[in-house]
Write a protein that holds these residues in place. Structure first.
Motif, PDB file in Angstrom:
ATOM      1  N   ALA B  23       0.815  -1.226   0.014  1.00 51.95           N
ATOM      2  CA  ALA B  23       0.216  -0.094  -0.016  1.00 51.95           C
ATOM      3  C   ALA B  23       0.891   1.342  -0.048  1.00 51.95           C
ATOM      4  O   ALA B  23       0.064   2.227   0.198  1.00 51.95           O
ATOM      5  N   GLY B  24       2.059   1.009  -0.043  1.00 51.46           N
ATOM      6  CA  GLY B  24       2.993   2.143  -0.076  1.00 51.46           C
ATOM      7  C   GLY B  24       3.483   2.920   1.215  1.00 51.46           C
ATOM      8  O   GLY B  24       4.196   3.851   1.282  1.00 51.46           O
ATOM      9  N   HIS B  25       3.382   2.098   2.314  1.00 50.92           N
ATOM     10  CA  HIS B  25       3.773   2.628   3.582  1.00 50.92           C
ATOM     11  C   HIS B  25       5.167   2.178   3.594  1.00 50.92           C
ATOM     12  O   HIS B  25       5.756   1.440   2.997  1.00 50.92           O
ATOM     13  N   ASP B  26       5.864   3.135   4.519  1.00 49.55           N
ATOM     14  CA  ASP B  26       7.310   2.863   4.969  1.00 49.55           C
ATOM     15  C   ASP B  26       7.172   2.162   6.227  1.00 49.55           C
ATOM     16  O   ASP B  26       6.994   2.507   7.387  1.00 49.55           O
ATOM     17  N   VAL B  27       7.476   0.724   6.000  1.00 51.61           N
ATOM     18  CA  VAL B  27       7.183  -0.101   6.964  1.00 51.61           C
ATOM     19  C   VAL B  27       8.508  -1.070   7.632  1.00 51.61           C
ATOM     20  O   VAL B  27       9.618  -1.107   6.830  1.00 51.61           O
ATOM     21  N   THR B  28       8.526  -1.010   8.901  1.00 51.44           N
ATOM     22  CA  THR B  28       9.676  -1.703   9.585  1.00 51.44           C
ATOM     23  C   THR B  28       9.127  -2.814  10.364  1.00 51.44           C
ATOM     24  O   THR B  28       8.073  -2.470  10.938  1.00 51.44           O
ATOM     25  N   GLY B  29       9.633  -4.043  10.057  1.00 51.06           N
ATOM     26  CA  GLY B  29       9.477  -5.054  10.817  1.00 51.06           C
ATOM     27  C   GLY B  29       9.823  -5.296  12.512  1.00 51.06           C
ATOM     28  O   GLY B  29      11.308  -5.198  12.337  1.00 51.06           O
ATOM     29  N   VAL B  30       8.984  -5.755  13.048  1.00 50.64           N
ATOM     30  CA  VAL B  30       9.639  -5.984  14.654  1.00 50.64           C
ATOM     31  C   VAL B  30       8.900  -7.490  15.155  1.00 50.64           C
ATOM     32  O   VAL B  30       7.784  -7.574  14.982  1.00 50.64           O
ATOM     33  N   HIS B  31       9.790  -8.139  15.652  1.00 50.86           N
ATOM     34  CA  HIS B  31       9.240  -9.339  16.028  1.00 50.86           C
ATOM     35  C   HIS B  31       9.435  -8.905  17.607  1.00 50.86           C
ATOM     36  O   HIS B  31      10.469  -8.699  18.014  1.00 50.86           O
TER      37      HIS B  31
END
Lengths: 398, 366
Positions: B23-31
């Protein structure tokens, strides 16, 4: 990208890549008896001789392994088993709590599974081990199997004086192993001159390939193997020699040992500018480890590329994440395999409190570092630390 | 938006992160590392807390080309979720740890940290719709998780993104398979994540110890058996009572009294309630004017029951008049209130923790 994590791994030297790729195209098992095998053997032995010369060892003392972790395991467990086998009273392992996990976890494993007893050597607040502290830990030495103290610390860069430590250990008849993974190519390392009995090094910290390392082992040191098989490497480390990796390792080691003095001067000047710049821009910064201009045995008392800083009130992994988002790659020091950040065991071993240990970052510079890398950090460090401090050390201490 | 994608290693959060990226978001993954004693490999029904699960999450983040970090929330989780879970059982109540985790960890500790670090919101793989700040049930009724999100406030919901509420679980797996994610076929996690073997009673035995007490028949007042600890029971429970009463009719847990350690059981006709008293409510939006009509869900995967919501005399809590009798309304569970909406999905209004439940006619309640 600003790569300031050379202590984790550093780019391969172009000459090592060239030598290694050339060798990759050649057939030959160094243990085979025909011409191809003899060719491979000759190449491996030439590399062994060059490595021995660069490290101040004899070729027969140079054993090829799969890297630093393997060499540490082999030295700690192998010396323990051999020494205790010779005299069952020798159950104690004297070790610094600031060691790399490859040593710490090997020792812990021996304690949990093989009745070893651990004696921790006191570490100075700046990270090094002194001869007096080692003498205290050794006692009369009759029940000690081995000592393991690293040459230079991977997190805070502290260099210990191994020649003096080896003398103390030998005075009570105990062999000494040193993990010199961070030291070779950074500070003067002379195997014979230091008197140590076993020394770990690896290729990828000095411009060689990953998965190639050495255990330098005195000819008179008895070491029980971990890997059994074809009897290669003095029957201490079986396995077909990885000749291409060995060639890359030898080229990288001779090059980086050869140009060490000029490179160290250039890298430590960059490091000093980085530390001074951060301290000028960010309030309440603490430098961990020895002074930048510390001297040990006539050489640097701190790894030339090492800048280890605490930013109290911020969390190391928040700082790392914000710097990463700004294209700056550094490290929080120790991380377990799943990437969970823990307070640095090295800082805790030096007596630092948990907040200081949790709020630390390691920038490690290396042969490709430039002024532009330092500038990139100085451009963003103030707002990054401010933001991380606002996010706090978790709600308990926020 | 700058988003933190909370990635458990399961298929839902993987697809939620992927949809946010697409969707074009600036995403950072966190576990989130929630267990203090992490196991290397996944075991039992647990699907989030092993190193293997972290690796699954990292693998998807790698394919998405997004940064990925592990955040150690084990200490907060132990205090706010696990210790709370144990304390609630010790007090004779039946907690919902997933709801507590959403309230205290995912949309509190994690969201606060994310916002402090410059992110706008947290995206998760919960099955619920969140459009214009209104939280609604998922289109997949069987997978709907709005119940365990009912505790979120307007401010928390403003920092949440749930991309999966408009699709079925089957569709989520299809999306994962289309993108080639190995987690597409990873089994659903169920039960409680910090009790991987599913043996809640055994877990509580270890934490609370064995504390025997009487099992009393409500009709006669007679002691009909002994139990090993009130924490082994929940209101409305029928199985595993460990007693048989002469007439062979099924018995249900009617009451748990932790001080005298008495568990009271009775027959089906004694187990029904139509009045529920609660603690202070939380609302997902503007505070509604009391009284009002709603439907209420009284436990995870429980039925929706029409009710009238009014103020509880002399307290900040609520009084719910259920229009149909219900069994198994346990103190400690959340009463989540919905405004029915067949078209856009029932909307979550808020929730309150059940304090006591009984029969209006019997006037046992004050």
């Amino acid at each position: 990208m600003t790569y300031l994590d050379h202590a984790a791994t550093t780019p391969m030297l172009p000459e090592a890549v060239a030598a290694m790729t050339q060798q990759l195209a050649r057939v030959g098992n160094a243990s085979s008896l025909h011409a191809s095998g003899r060719g491979a053997r000759r190449t491996a032995e030439q590399s062994r001789e060059r490595l021995a010369e660069a490290l101040g060892a004899r070729p027969s003392e140079v054993l090829f392994t799969g890297g630093g972790t393997e060499s540490d395991n082999l030295a700690v467990k192998g010396l323990f088993w051999a020494r205790r086998g010779a005299d069952p009273r020798r159950t104690r392992v004297v070790v610094s709590p600031a060691e790399h996990h490859a040593v710490l976890d090997s020792v812990q494993w021996l304690a949990e599974h093989d009745h070893a007893e651990i004696t921790w050597v006191d570490v100075q607040p700046t990270g090094e081990v002194t001869p007096a502290a080692l003498a205290d830990a050794l006692g009369d030495g009759t029940d000690v199997a081995l000592v393991s103290v690293m040459w230079a610390n991977n997190e805070i860069g502290a260099v210990s004086e191994l020649a003096a430590l080896a003398e103390v250990a030998h005075a009570v008849g105990v062999p000494l192993h040193t993990d010199a993974v961070q030291a070779v190519g950074q500070v003067p390392v002379d195997f014979a001159g230091s008197g140590v009995d076993a020394l770990t090094m690896t290729g990828h910290k000095l411009g060689g390939p990953m998965g190639a390392g050495l255990l330098v082992l005195r000819r008179d040191a008895d070491c029980t193997p971990l890997l059994h098989g074809g009897g290669q490497e003095r029957d201490v480390r079986s396995g077909t020699l990885d000749v291409a990796a060995i060639v890359g390792l030898a080229v990288a080691t001779t090059t980086s040992v050869g140009n060490r003095v000029e490179r160290a001067a250039r890298v430590s000047a960059l490091r000093d500018r980085l530390v001074a710049g951060v301290v000028a821009r960010v309030p309440d910064v603490q430098l961990n480890g020895p002074a930048l201009d510390a001297v040990v045995a006539g050489g640097p008392g701190r790894l030339p590329g090492n800048a280890h800083l605490s930013f109290p009130g911020a969390e190391g992994d928040a700082l790392l994440m914000l710097l990463d988002a700004n294209g700056i790659e550094c490290s929080t020091g120790s991380a377990c395999s799943a990437g969970v950040a823990r307070p640095s065991h090295v800082l805790l071993a030096t007596g630092a409190d948990t907040d200081r240990a949790r709020s630390s970052l390691r920038f490690s510079l290396g042969h490709t570092s430039t002024d532009a890398d330092v500038d990139a950090v100085l451009d963003v460090i103030a707002p990054v630390v401010e933001r991380a401090r606002r996010a706090g050390l978790g709600r308990r201490s926020a | 938006m700058k988003l933190i994608a909370a990635m458990s290693g399961g298929v839902d959060s993987a697809v939620a992160a992927a949809l946010a990226v697409e969707a074009g978001h600036d995403v950072t993954g966190v576990h989130l590392a929630l267990s203090q004693h992490r196991q290397q490999m996944r075991s039992g029904s647990r699907g989030c807390c092993s190193v293997e699960d972290a690796d699954d999450a990292r693998r998807v983040a790698g394919e998405l080309g997004i940064p990925f970090y592990v955040w150690d929330m084990a200490e907060q989780f132990a205090e706010d979720v696990v210790d709370d879970f144990v304390a609630e059982y010790a007090a004779g109540r039946t907690p919902n740890p997933c709801l507590r985790c959403n309230e205290k960890i995912k949309f509190a500790a994690v969201l606060d940290r994310a916002q402090a670090l410059g992110f706008d919101a947290v995206v998760t793989g919960h099955h619920a719709r969140l459009v214009d700040g209104e939280l609604r049930r998922s289109v997949d009724a069987a997978k709907d998780q709005s119940y365990v999100l009912g505790v979120l406030t307007e401010r928390q919901l403003a920092g949440a993104v749930f991309p999966l509420g408009g699709m079925t679980k089957e569709r989520v797996r299809e999306i994962a398979a289309e993108r080639g994610y190995a987690v597409a076929t990873k089994p659903d996690s169920h039960d409680i994540c910090f009790i991987p073997d599913g043996d809640t009673r055994g877990f509580l035995d270890r934490r609370l110890g064995v504390a025997p007490g009487p099992v009393v028949d409500a009709a006669t007042g007679a002691t009909v058996g002994e139990h090993r600890g009130t924490h082994g029971f929940t209101i409305g429970q029928r199985k595993g009572l460990g007693v048989t009463v002469g007439d062979q009719r099924p018995r249900y847990v009617l009451g748990i009294e932790p001080v005298s350690r008495t568990v009271t059981i009775g027959t089906a006709d004694q187990a029904g309630v139509d009045e529920v008293l609660t603690g202070a409510p939380t609302w997902t939006g503007p505070v509604p004017e009391l009284p009002f009509g709603a439907v209420v869900q009284l436990r995870a995967h429980g039925a929706s029951v029409p009710c009238t919501v009014s103020a509880r005399d002399g307290s900040t809590g609520l009084r719910l008049e259920l229009h149909d009798q219900q069994r198994g309304v346990a103190p400690g569970q959340s009463a989540v209130l919905y405004a029915p909406d067949a078209e856009r999905g029932d909307r979550v209004l808020g929730q309150a923790t059940v304090f006591r439940a009984g029969e209006r006619q019997a006037s046992v309640l004050s």
